[in-house]
Design an enzyme around this catalytic site. Structure first.
Site, PDB file in Angstrom:
ATOM      1  N   GLY A  11       0.813  -1.220   0.000  1.00  0.00           N
ATOM      2  CA  GLY A  11       0.000   0.000   0.000  1.00  0.00           C
ATOM      3  C   GLY A  11       0.841   1.262   0.000  1.00  0.00           C
ATOM      4  O   GLY A  11       2.069   1.218  -0.138  1.00  0.00           O
ATOM      5  N   GLN A  12       0.155   2.404   0.173  1.00  0.00           N
ATOM      6  CA  GLN A  12       0.839   3.699   0.078  1.00  0.00           C
ATOM      7  C   GLN A  12       1.959   3.810   1.123  1.00  0.00           C
ATOM      8  O   GLN A  12       3.068   4.228   0.806  1.00  0.00           O
ATOM      9  CB  GLN A  12      -0.171   4.841   0.272  1.00  0.00           C
ATOM     10  CG  GLN A  12       0.389   6.183  -0.150  1.00  0.00           C
ATOM     11  CD  GLN A  12      -0.388   7.378   0.412  1.00  0.00           C
ATOM     12  OE1 GLN A  12      -1.245   7.243   1.276  1.00  0.00           O
ATOM     13  NE2 GLN A  12      -0.068   8.551  -0.086  1.00  0.00           N
ATOM     14  N   ASP A  34       1.312  -9.066   1.845  1.00  0.00           N
ATOM     15  CA  ASP A  34       0.111  -8.382   1.341  1.00  0.00           C
ATOM     16  C   ASP A  34      -0.791  -9.452   0.731  1.00  0.00           C
ATOM     17  O   ASP A  34      -0.326 -10.522   0.342  1.00  0.00           O
ATOM     18  CB  ASP A  34       0.474  -7.333   0.284  1.00  0.00           C
ATOM     19  CG  ASP A  34      -0.598  -6.242   0.148  1.00  0.00           C
ATOM     20  OD1 ASP A  34      -0.328  -5.096   0.550  1.00  0.00           O
ATOM     21  OD2 ASP A  34      -1.708  -6.546  -0.352  1.00  0.00           O
ATOM     22  N   ILE A  35      -2.081  -9.139   0.626  1.00  0.00           N
ATOM     23  CA  ILE A  35      -3.028 -10.089   0.026  1.00  0.00           C
ATOM     24  C   ILE A  35      -2.814 -10.195  -1.480  1.00  0.00           C
ATOM     25  O   ILE A  35      -3.134 -11.195  -2.099  1.00  0.00           O
ATOM     26  CB  ILE A  35      -4.484  -9.688   0.349  1.00  0.00           C
ATOM     27  CG1 ILE A  35      -5.444 -10.829   0.062  1.00  0.00           C
ATOM     28  CG2 ILE A  35      -4.901  -8.427  -0.401  1.00  0.00           C
ATOM     29  CD1 ILE A  35      -6.854 -10.607   0.610  1.00  0.00           C
ATOM     30  N   ARG A  36      -2.245  -9.132  -2.080  1.00  0.00           N
ATOM     31  CA  ARG A  36      -1.994  -9.149  -3.522  1.00  0.00           C
ATOM     32  C   ARG A  36      -0.484  -9.181  -3.754  1.00  0.00           C
ATOM     33  O   ARG A  36       0.298  -9.102  -2.804  1.00  0.00           O
ATOM     34  CB  ARG A  36      -2.615  -7.924  -4.194  1.00  0.00           C
ATOM     35  CG  ARG A  36      -2.096  -6.619  -3.660  1.00  0.00           C
ATOM     36  CD  ARG A  36      -2.888  -5.415  -4.129  1.00  0.00           C
ATOM     37  NE  ARG A  36      -2.483  -4.243  -3.376  1.00  0.00           N
ATOM     38  CZ  ARG A  36      -2.033  -3.121  -3.901  1.00  0.00           C
ATOM     39  NH1 ARG A  36      -1.956  -2.983  -5.207  1.00  0.00           N
ATOM     40  NH2 ARG A  36      -1.662  -2.102  -3.139  1.00  0.00           N
ATOM     41  N   ASP A  53      -3.200 -13.133   3.556  1.00  0.00           N
ATOM     42  CA  ASP A  53      -4.483 -12.493   3.858  1.00  0.00           C
ATOM     43  C   ASP A  53      -4.568 -12.415   5.380  1.00  0.00           C
ATOM     44  O   ASP A  53      -4.622 -13.453   6.045  1.00  0.00           O
ATOM     45  CB  ASP A  53      -5.623 -13.359   3.275  1.00  0.00           C
ATOM     46  CG  ASP A  53      -6.994 -12.785   3.628  1.00  0.00           C
ATOM     47  OD1 ASP A  53      -7.071 -11.806   4.407  1.00  0.00           O
ATOM     48  OD2 ASP A  53      -7.987 -13.325   3.113  1.00  0.00           O
ATOM     49  N   TYR A 142     -15.098   3.978   8.621  1.00  0.00           N
ATOM     50  CA  TYR A 142     -13.643   3.971   8.788  1.00  0.00           C
ATOM     51  C   TYR A 142     -13.283   4.549  10.169  1.00  0.00           C
ATOM     52  O   TYR A 142     -12.500   3.955  10.913  1.00  0.00           O
ATOM     53  CB  TYR A 142     -13.032   4.810   7.671  1.00  0.00           C
ATOM     54  CG  TYR A 142     -11.532   4.976   7.711  1.00  0.00           C
ATOM     55  CD1 TYR A 142     -10.674   3.890   7.536  1.00  0.00           C
ATOM     56  CD2 TYR A 142     -10.963   6.244   7.883  1.00  0.00           C
ATOM     57  CE1 TYR A 142      -9.295   4.067   7.539  1.00  0.00           C
ATOM     58  CE2 TYR A 142      -9.583   6.420   7.880  1.00  0.00           C
ATOM     59  CZ  TYR A 142      -8.758   5.338   7.706  1.00  0.00           C
ATOM     60  OH  TYR A 142      -7.397   5.511   7.699  1.00  0.00           O
ATOM     61  N   LYS A 146     -11.509   2.924  13.489  1.00  0.00           N
ATOM     62  CA  LYS A 146     -10.269   3.476  14.049  1.00  0.00           C
ATOM     63  C   LYS A 146     -10.412   3.695  15.561  1.00  0.00           C
ATOM     64  O   LYS A 146      -9.505   3.380  16.320  1.00  0.00           O
ATOM     65  CB  LYS A 146      -9.885   4.776  13.327  1.00  0.00           C
ATOM     66  CG  LYS A 146      -9.341   4.545  11.915  1.00  0.00           C
ATOM     67  CD  LYS A 146      -8.109   3.650  11.920  1.00  0.00           C
ATOM     68  CE  LYS A 146      -7.521   3.399  10.559  1.00  0.00           C
ATOM     69  NZ  LYS A 146      -6.495   2.335  10.555  1.00  0.00           N
TER      70      LYS A 146
HETATM   71  P1  NAD Z   1      -3.477   1.371   1.304  1.00  0.00           P
HETATM   72  O1  NAD Z   1      -4.918   1.270   1.009  1.00  0.00           O
HETATM   73  O2  NAD Z   1      -2.607   2.139   0.375  1.00  0.00           O
HETATM   74  O3  NAD Z   1      -2.848  -0.081   1.445  1.00  0.00           O
HETATM   75  C1  NAD Z   1      -3.485  -1.113   2.157  1.00  0.00           C
HETATM   76  C2  NAD Z   1      -2.854  -2.428   1.733  1.00  0.00           C
HETATM   77  O4  NAD Z   1      -3.522  -3.460   2.459  1.00  0.00           O
HETATM   78  C3  NAD Z   1      -3.036  -2.739   0.242  1.00  0.00           C
HETATM   79  O5  NAD Z   1      -1.783  -3.022  -0.363  1.00  0.00           O
HETATM   80  C4  NAD Z   1      -3.957  -3.965   0.228  1.00  0.00           C
HETATM   81  O6  NAD Z   1      -3.661  -4.872  -0.824  1.00  0.00           O
HETATM   82  C5  NAD Z   1      -3.664  -4.572   1.597  1.00  0.00           C
HETATM   83  N1  NAD Z   1      -4.761  -5.429   2.073  1.00  0.00           N
HETATM   84  C6  NAD Z   1      -6.084  -5.220   1.970  1.00  0.00           C
HETATM   85  N2  NAD Z   1      -6.765  -6.265   2.487  1.00  0.00           N
HETATM   86  C7  NAD Z   1      -5.841  -7.131   2.955  1.00  0.00           C
HETATM   87  C8  NAD Z   1      -5.912  -8.400   3.597  1.00  0.00           C
HETATM   88  N3  NAD Z   1      -7.090  -8.990   3.869  1.00  0.00           N
HETATM   89  N4  NAD Z   1      -4.762  -9.011   3.927  1.00  0.00           N
HETATM   90  C9  NAD Z   1      -3.564  -8.441   3.647  1.00  0.00           C
HETATM   91  N5  NAD Z   1      -3.430  -7.262   3.024  1.00  0.00           N
HETATM   92  C10 NAD Z   1      -4.562  -6.605   2.685  1.00  0.00           C
HETATM   93  O7  NAD Z   1      -3.338   1.939   2.807  1.00  0.00           O
HETATM   94  P2  NAD Z   1      -2.210   2.901   3.400  1.00  0.00           P
HETATM   95  O8  NAD Z   1      -2.507   4.286   2.938  1.00  0.00           O
HETATM   96  O9  NAD Z   1      -0.876   2.323   3.183  1.00  0.00           O
HETATM   97  O10 NAD Z   1      -2.628   2.874   4.954  1.00  0.00           O
HETATM   98  C11 NAD Z   1      -2.067   1.962   5.869  1.00  0.00           C
HETATM   99  C12 NAD Z   1      -2.643   2.231   7.251  1.00  0.00           C
HETATM  100  O11 NAD Z   1      -2.431   3.611   7.609  1.00  0.00           O
HETATM  101  C13 NAD Z   1      -4.154   2.002   7.370  1.00  0.00           C
HETATM  102  O12 NAD Z   1      -4.454   1.495   8.641  1.00  0.00           O
HETATM  103  C14 NAD Z   1      -4.727   3.399   7.245  1.00  0.00           C
HETATM  104  O13 NAD Z   1      -5.959   3.498   7.879  1.00  0.00           O
HETATM  105  C15 NAD Z   1      -3.666   4.216   7.948  1.00  0.00           C
HETATM  106  N6  NAD Z   1      -3.694   5.622   7.530  1.00  0.00           N
HETATM  107  C16 NAD Z   1      -3.316   5.987   6.280  1.00  0.00           C
HETATM  108  C17 NAD Z   1      -3.382   7.330   5.901  1.00  0.00           C
HETATM  109  C18 NAD Z   1      -2.965   7.766   4.525  1.00  0.00           C
HETATM  110  O14 NAD Z   1      -3.112   8.966   4.201  1.00  0.00           O
HETATM  111  N7  NAD Z   1      -2.445   6.883   3.684  1.00  0.00           N
HETATM  112  C19 NAD Z   1      -3.819   8.297   6.824  1.00  0.00           C
HETATM  113  C20 NAD Z   1      -4.234   7.878   8.091  1.00  0.00           C
HETATM  114  C21 NAD Z   1      -4.134   6.541   8.446  1.00  0.00           C
END
Ligand code: NAD
Length: 325
Positions: A11-12, A34-36, A53, A142, A146
């Site tokens: 993810g990001q 990661d799941i993917r 997963d 969401y 949290k």
């Molecule tokens: P994202 O959506 O970019 O990435 C999430 C990743 O989780 C993806 O790669 C997805 O494939 C993976 N995923 C989904 N379901 C899954 C499963 N069942 N098993 C394994 N992997 C799985 O999210 P992010 O932006 O990297 O955020 C990560 C954390 O940080 C989250 O808890 C989010 O709430 C928190 N957060 C992010 C931000 C932001 O701006 N990016 C801000 C506040 C909080």
């Protein structure tokens, strides 16, 4: 932290965190999951990567045992805007995965970092400089997950002694991996569109202020909190942290300093706008500063220079855009 397993590593946040952790702790001590899979990505090709997963508790436990880890960084989650489209699934994934992770940490005595968000606040929270401890009644699924996650992590610390830690991230801005469907994503899109098309219509309305942070500061905060002296942590799980605060006009004005021909307007998305309006204008990070020395390097102007520079370096936009420095 000696050996760490990261969920949601593609993810990001994860895709950049993995690179930082491999550099700082050694390639063999970081297990990205990661799941993917993204076969050509740096996360998958340049170190240990496993498909996992997080809803599958048996596979989770067996991977943790296989690699003899001592720390979990749990990032797999459904974000705010996507969560509103699939609220039941958001609850199932965000809470089900956290429960599995907490159980494995309890059973094997692992340290856990998992992020909360500014989405954990709601309309009845104080809007400006929202304190660390205050009313939290979010109106999105969401946000509900949290707040519940913050409380569950507190519970596992108090009841079972699991070393749980976390921050409330603001919107995160990065040039590496596109965001995964959050309300603050406009603040990433705007840089891409400024370089590609020299114009952008914001889906967040004029005057809507939100806290933000540049990814390098977010990654440092994760490592700093995990490595902090636990005896000094009073809050542990959901530290307010932030680096900057702006509305769409302010970020567009900053971009115009470098791309004077940039045209900026609005095409407001009512769903994401109403989510943004339920969040704070700004949050107060004093407890994070006092309890573990939270700091940041990038403000809006420094981040804008770096974002435009790095995206242009990746070939985003036409070659004729001249960045005024
Ligand atoms: P994202 O959506 O970019 O990435 C999430 C990743 O989780 C993806 O790669 C997805 O494939 C993976 N995923 C989904 N379901 C899954 C499963 N069942 N098993 C394994 N992997 C799985 O999210 P992010 O932006 O990297 O955020 C990560 C954390 O940080 C989250 O808890 C989010 O709430 C928190 N957060 C992010 C931000 C932001 O701006 N990016 C801000 C506040 C909080």
């Amino acid at each position: 932290m000696k050996k760490v397993l990261v969920t949601g590593a593609l993810g990001q946040i994860g895709s950049e965190l993995i690179v930082k952790l491999r550099n700082e702790y050694g390639v063999d001590n970081v297990i990205g999951t990661d799941i993917r899979s993204i076969p050509n990505s740096e996360v998958v090709t340049n170190g240990i990567f496993e498909n996992l997963d997080v809803m599958d508790d048996k596979s989770l436990a067996s991977l943790c045992k296989k690699y003899e880890i001592d720390t979990v960084i749990h990032l797999a989650s459904l974000l705010s805007a996507v969560g509103e489209q699939k609220p039941q699934f958001a609850w199932k994934l965000n809470m089900g995965s956290l429960t599995n992770i907490l159980e494995v940490c309890r059973e094997f005595n692992y340290k856990l970092f998992t992020p909360s968000s500014i989405a954990a606040f709601g309309e009845s929270s104080p809007k400006d400089l929202t304190p660390q401890d205050t009313i939290q009644r979010p109106s999105t699924m969401y946000g509900v997950t949290k707040v519940a996650g913050e409380l569950l992590c507190d519970y596992y610390f108090k009841k079972f002694g699991v070393d749980t830690r976390g921050v409330r991230f603001p919107g995160l801005i990065s040039y590496v991996t596109p965001p995964g469907g959050g309300t603050t994503d406009y603040a990433v899109d705007i840089y891409y569109e400024a370089l590609k098309n020299k114009k952008y219509n914001s889906f967040i309305a004029s005057g809507t202020k939100m806290d933000m942070m540049y990814m390098p500061d977010a990654l440092s905060a994760i490592v700093d909190l995990i490595e902090a002296d636990g005896s000094k942590l009073i809050h542990r799980n959901a530290f307010n942290i932030t680096a900057m605060n702006f509305d769409p006009e302010e970020i567009s004005n900053e971009i115009k300093k470098h791309i004077p021909e940039f045209e900026f307007g609005y095409n407001v998305d009512p769903v994401r706008q109403s989510i943004a309006e339920s969040w704070p204008n700004s949050i107060d990070p004093t407890c994070a500063v006092e309890e573990w020395g939270f700091k940041f390097e990038y403000d809006l102007s420094k981040m804008t220079v770096d974002m435009l520079d790095k995206l242009a370096g990746k070939g985003i936009g036409d070659k004729n855009v001249s960045l005024c420095k």
